[in-house]
Design a protein around this motif. Structure first.
Motif, PDB file in Angstrom:
ATOM      1  N   LYS A 170      62.442  21.661  15.156  1.00  0.00           N
ATOM      2  CA  LYS A 170      63.655  21.704  15.963  1.00  0.00           C
ATOM      3  C   LYS A 170      64.025  23.155  16.238  1.00  0.00           C
ATOM      4  O   LYS A 170      63.903  24.024  15.372  1.00  0.00           O
ATOM      5  CB  LYS A 170      64.795  21.009  15.227  1.00  0.00           C
ATOM      6  CG  LYS A 170      64.704  19.483  15.236  1.00  0.00           C
ATOM      7  CD  LYS A 170      65.961  18.869  14.623  1.00  0.00           C
ATOM      8  CE  LYS A 170      65.900  17.346  14.708  1.00  0.00           C
ATOM      9  NZ  LYS A 170      67.127  16.729  14.145  1.00  0.00           N
ATOM     10  N   ILE A 171      64.446  23.409  17.458  1.00  0.00           N
ATOM     11  CA  ILE A 171      64.883  24.762  17.812  1.00  0.00           C
ATOM     12  C   ILE A 171      66.249  24.691  18.472  1.00  0.00           C
ATOM     13  O   ILE A 171      66.631  23.672  19.054  1.00  0.00           O
ATOM     14  CB  ILE A 171      63.883  25.461  18.764  1.00  0.00           C
ATOM     15  CG1 ILE A 171      63.771  24.690  20.096  1.00  0.00           C
ATOM     16  CG2 ILE A 171      62.523  25.618  18.127  1.00  0.00           C
ATOM     17  CD1 ILE A 171      63.039  25.457  21.172  1.00  0.00           C
ATOM     18  N   VAL A 172      66.996  25.774  18.366  1.00  0.00           N
ATOM     19  CA  VAL A 172      68.293  25.892  19.020  1.00  0.00           C
ATOM     20  C   VAL A 172      68.085  26.599  20.347  1.00  0.00           C
ATOM     21  O   VAL A 172      67.417  27.636  20.412  1.00  0.00           O
ATOM     22  CB  VAL A 172      69.288  26.682  18.144  1.00  0.00           C
ATOM     23  CG1 VAL A 172      70.623  26.855  18.878  1.00  0.00           C
ATOM     24  CG2 VAL A 172      69.506  25.967  16.817  1.00  0.00           C
ATOM     25  N   LEU A 173      68.631  26.044  21.409  1.00  0.00           N
ATOM     26  CA  LEU A 173      68.436  26.618  22.745  1.00  0.00           C
ATOM     27  C   LEU A 173      69.397  27.780  22.991  1.00  0.00           C
ATOM     28  O   LEU A 173      70.163  27.816  23.958  1.00  0.00           O
ATOM     29  CB  LEU A 173      68.587  25.537  23.817  1.00  0.00           C
ATOM     30  CG  LEU A 173      67.556  24.411  23.765  1.00  0.00           C
ATOM     31  CD1 LEU A 173      67.748  23.446  24.921  1.00  0.00           C
ATOM     32  CD2 LEU A 173      66.130  24.981  23.770  1.00  0.00           C
ATOM     33  N   GLN A 174      69.325  28.725  22.077  1.00  0.00           N
ATOM     34  CA  GLN A 174      70.127  29.944  22.177  1.00  0.00           C
ATOM     35  C   GLN A 174      69.430  31.017  21.373  1.00  0.00           C
ATOM     36  O   GLN A 174      68.918  30.759  20.277  1.00  0.00           O
ATOM     37  CB  GLN A 174      71.540  29.707  21.641  1.00  0.00           C
ATOM     38  CG  GLN A 174      72.449  30.912  21.791  1.00  0.00           C
ATOM     39  CD  GLN A 174      73.869  30.606  21.309  1.00  0.00           C
ATOM     40  OE1 GLN A 174      74.208  29.462  21.043  1.00  0.00           O
ATOM     41  NE2 GLN A 174      74.688  31.641  21.203  1.00  0.00           N
ATOM     42  N   LEU A 175      69.388  32.214  21.914  1.00  0.00           N
ATOM     43  CA  LEU A 175      68.718  33.304  21.208  1.00  0.00           C
ATOM     44  C   LEU A 175      69.516  33.753  19.996  1.00  0.00           C
ATOM     45  O   LEU A 175      70.753  33.841  20.058  1.00  0.00           O
ATOM     46  CB  LEU A 175      68.517  34.495  22.147  1.00  0.00           C
ATOM     47  CG  LEU A 175      67.416  34.346  23.215  1.00  0.00           C
ATOM     48  CD1 LEU A 175      67.504  35.490  24.206  1.00  0.00           C
ATOM     49  CD2 LEU A 175      66.044  34.308  22.568  1.00  0.00           C
ATOM     50  N   PRO A 176      68.835  34.054  18.902  1.00  0.00           N
ATOM     51  CA  PRO A 176      69.537  34.622  17.754  1.00  0.00           C
ATOM     52  C   PRO A 176      70.058  36.014  18.090  1.00  0.00           C
ATOM     53  O   PRO A 176      69.535  36.704  18.973  1.00  0.00           O
ATOM     54  CB  PRO A 176      68.458  34.680  16.669  1.00  0.00           C
ATOM     55  CG  PRO A 176      67.160  34.671  17.408  1.00  0.00           C
ATOM     56  CD  PRO A 176      67.398  33.874  18.641  1.00  0.00           C
ATOM     57  N   GLU A 177      71.088  36.452  17.390  1.00  0.00           N
ATOM     58  CA  GLU A 177      71.732  37.730  17.691  1.00  0.00           C
ATOM     59  C   GLU A 177      70.790  38.918  17.530  1.00  0.00           C
ATOM     60  O   GLU A 177      70.946  39.936  18.197  1.00  0.00           O
ATOM     61  CB  GLU A 177      72.952  37.912  16.793  1.00  0.00           C
ATOM     62  CG  GLU A 177      74.076  36.940  17.106  1.00  0.00           C
ATOM     63  CD  GLU A 177      75.302  37.189  16.234  1.00  0.00           C
ATOM     64  OE1 GLU A 177      75.263  38.145  15.420  1.00  0.00           O
ATOM     65  OE2 GLU A 177      76.277  36.452  16.378  1.00  0.00           O
ATOM     66  N   ASP A 178      69.799  38.791  16.644  1.00  0.00           N
ATOM     67  CA  ASP A 178      68.900  39.921  16.404  1.00  0.00           C
ATOM     68  C   ASP A 178      67.701  39.955  17.354  1.00  0.00           C
ATOM     69  O   ASP A 178      66.835  40.816  17.239  1.00  0.00           O
ATOM     70  CB  ASP A 178      68.403  39.907  14.958  1.00  0.00           C
ATOM     71  CG  ASP A 178      67.634  38.631  14.626  1.00  0.00           C
ATOM     72  OD1 ASP A 178      67.680  37.692  15.437  1.00  0.00           O
ATOM     73  OD2 ASP A 178      66.998  38.584  13.550  1.00  0.00           O
ATOM     74  N   ALA A 179      67.647  39.025  18.303  1.00  0.00           N
ATOM     75  CA  ALA A 179      66.541  38.991  19.278  1.00  0.00           C
ATOM     76  C   ALA A 179      66.891  39.893  20.460  1.00  0.00           C
ATOM     77  O   ALA A 179      67.427  39.438  21.468  1.00  0.00           O
ATOM     78  CB  ALA A 179      66.286  37.569  19.741  1.00  0.00           C
ATOM     79  N   LYS A 180      66.602  41.154  20.320  1.00  0.00           N
ATOM     80  CA  LYS A 180      66.950  42.124  21.358  1.00  0.00           C
ATOM     81  C   LYS A 180      65.851  42.198  22.428  1.00  0.00           C
ATOM     82  O   LYS A 180      64.671  42.201  22.112  1.00  0.00           O
ATOM     83  CB  LYS A 180      67.151  43.512  20.742  1.00  0.00           C
ATOM     84  CG  LYS A 180      68.232  43.555  19.662  1.00  0.00           C
ATOM     85  CD  LYS A 180      69.596  43.157  20.203  1.00  0.00           C
ATOM     86  CE  LYS A 180      70.665  43.261  19.116  1.00  0.00           C
ATOM     87  NZ  LYS A 180      71.989  42.810  19.606  1.00  0.00           N
ATOM     88  N   GLY A 181      66.256  42.258  23.682  1.00  0.00           N
ATOM     89  CA  GLY A 181      65.308  42.407  24.779  1.00  0.00           C
ATOM     90  C   GLY A 181      64.357  41.245  24.924  1.00  0.00           C
ATOM     91  O   GLY A 181      63.193  41.426  25.292  1.00  0.00           O
ATOM     92  N   ALA A 182      64.831  40.018  24.652  1.00  0.00           N
ATOM     93  CA  ALA A 182      63.984  38.827  24.697  1.00  0.00           C
ATOM     94  C   ALA A 182      64.569  37.803  25.660  1.00  0.00           C
ATOM     95  O   ALA A 182      65.728  37.909  26.089  1.00  0.00           O
ATOM     96  CB  ALA A 182      63.840  38.223  23.308  1.00  0.00           C
ATOM     97  N   VAL A 183      63.763  36.825  26.002  1.00  0.00           N
ATOM     98  CA  VAL A 183      64.242  35.700  26.805  1.00  0.00           C
ATOM     99  C   VAL A 183      63.760  34.399  26.179  1.00  0.00           C
ATOM    100  O   VAL A 183      62.663  34.329  25.613  1.00  0.00           O
ATOM    101  CB  VAL A 183      63.776  35.779  28.275  1.00  0.00           C
ATOM    102  CG1 VAL A 183      64.403  36.955  28.990  1.00  0.00           C
ATOM    103  CG2 VAL A 183      62.259  35.829  28.379  1.00  0.00           C
TER     104      VAL A 183
END
Length: 343
Positions: free
Chosen positions: A30-43
């Motif tokens: 299962k994944i959350v359809l939102q980037l974690p806060e520490d995912a910089k410069g990602a999509v």
């Protein structure tokens, strides 16, 4: 929102031709359809269309001396895809943007290396065309024909695997350039497509020819100026004995050789001396500076009705292994893509 992310993984390295059983469609975590806060410069993207390309077979083998590393057993297969951005921490991309580039064979992918993603402007052209006509295969055809083949009006041009993703565009560009064009394919249906829809002057089924060199002599009694090679092997050997003086061979692919642990040799190399033939292998990535010019040119040709494009679309992520394997038996007709979602 939390979802299970289905994905296609490679079960183990292959040694011959790929089989559907070499891959597995798994439910995934299962994944959350939102980037974690520490995912910089990602999509975070939702994959809409996936591209099936012959080079991917090489990535399924345990070989580390190629221009691109192999997939790892148990990992998600990767390839070119057309995606919609769900979330972004990269200022160059926003939610709902459409992008193309390397993505995972899964429903959703987290992409950290965003510098090679290309933003797609919506148009009246099918989205899937950005993986074919306007994508890597189309650009391969454009760069290979104009930059490697150095065509001249009136040249005699031969294209192997001519109904495939690259070959069908090469043939049409050659016709628009004023060349005489013959293509080879592996079925009666594909031969008819080449002649009746893709504007080739002639085409033949190589499976029905007992002697390929004789067949090429029949279609090119004056010899071949340009051979755009997608298959290698016996077809390349046959073309070499039919090349004209100062002929050019653009080596784009060796699809006939990828299934063999011991590659076949070429016997007619002596002809390149007496006929001063230029043989050059290439990658489309060598010519990326020409991509804007290519896009402008091919989009105009398509909108003016001067180029048509044939694609073979498989529905659902579960169809991806079969779609990829089908490339190597000629099951596809045109550019093979997988529609994961139409949203």
């Amino acid at each position: 929102m939390e979802v299970r992310n289905r994905k296609v993984v490679l079960k183990g390295f292959i040694t011959g031709a790929p089989k559907e059983t070499d891959m597995e469609v798994k439910e995934g975590d299962k994944i959350v359809l939102q980037l974690p806060e520490d995912a910089k410069g990602a999509v975070l993207v939702k994959n809409l269309y996936l591209s099936c390309d012959p080079y991917m077979r090489g990535r399924m083998r345990e070989s580390y001396d190629s221009y691109i590393p192999p997939f790892q057993p148990g990992s998600v297969i990767e390839g070119f895809g057309l995606c919609k951005v769900i979330d972004s921490t990269d200022p160059n991309f926003s939610k709902e943007d459409l992008v193309s580039g390397i993505t995972g064979w899964e429903e959703y992918s987290l992409i950290h290396n965003t510098d090679k993603l290309r933003k797609i402007a919506t148009s009246d052209m099918p989205l899937s065309y950005h993986l074919g006509l306007l994508g890597m295969p189309g650009f391969t055809a454009y760069a290979g024909f104009y930059e490697v083949c150095s065509p001249k009006k009136g040249d005699f041009v031969f294209v192997s695997a001519a109904s495939g993703a690259v070959g069908q565009i090469v043939g049409q560009l050659a016709k628009l350039h004023g060349c005489y064009v013959v293509g080879s394919a592996g079925s009666k249906q594909k031969v008819e497509l080449l002649k009746n829809k893709l504007s080739f002057d002639e085409a033949f089924n190589y499976k029905e020819e007992p002697d390929l060199a004789v067949a090429l002599k029949r279609y090119f009694p004056q010899g071949i100026d340009i051979y755009f090679d997608n298959v290698g092997g016996p077809m390349l050997d046959a073309a070499l004995v039919n090349m004209r003086v100062h002929g050019r061979v653009a080596v784009c692919g060796m699809v006939s050789q990828h299934s063999f642990s011991d590659p076949q040799g070429i016997h007619n190399l002596y002809t390149i001396v007496k006929n001063r033939v230029n043989i050059k292998g290439f990658l489309q990535s060598d010519y990326l500076h020409l991509y804007p010019k290519f896009l402008e040119c091919v989009q105009a040709y398509y909108k003016e009705g001067k180029i048509v494009y044939i694609e073979d679309v498989s529905d659902g992520l579960e169809s991806a292994p079969g779609a990829l394997v089908g490339l190597f038996s000629g099951r596809n007709v045109g550019k093979q893509v997988v529609c994961v979602s139409k949203e």
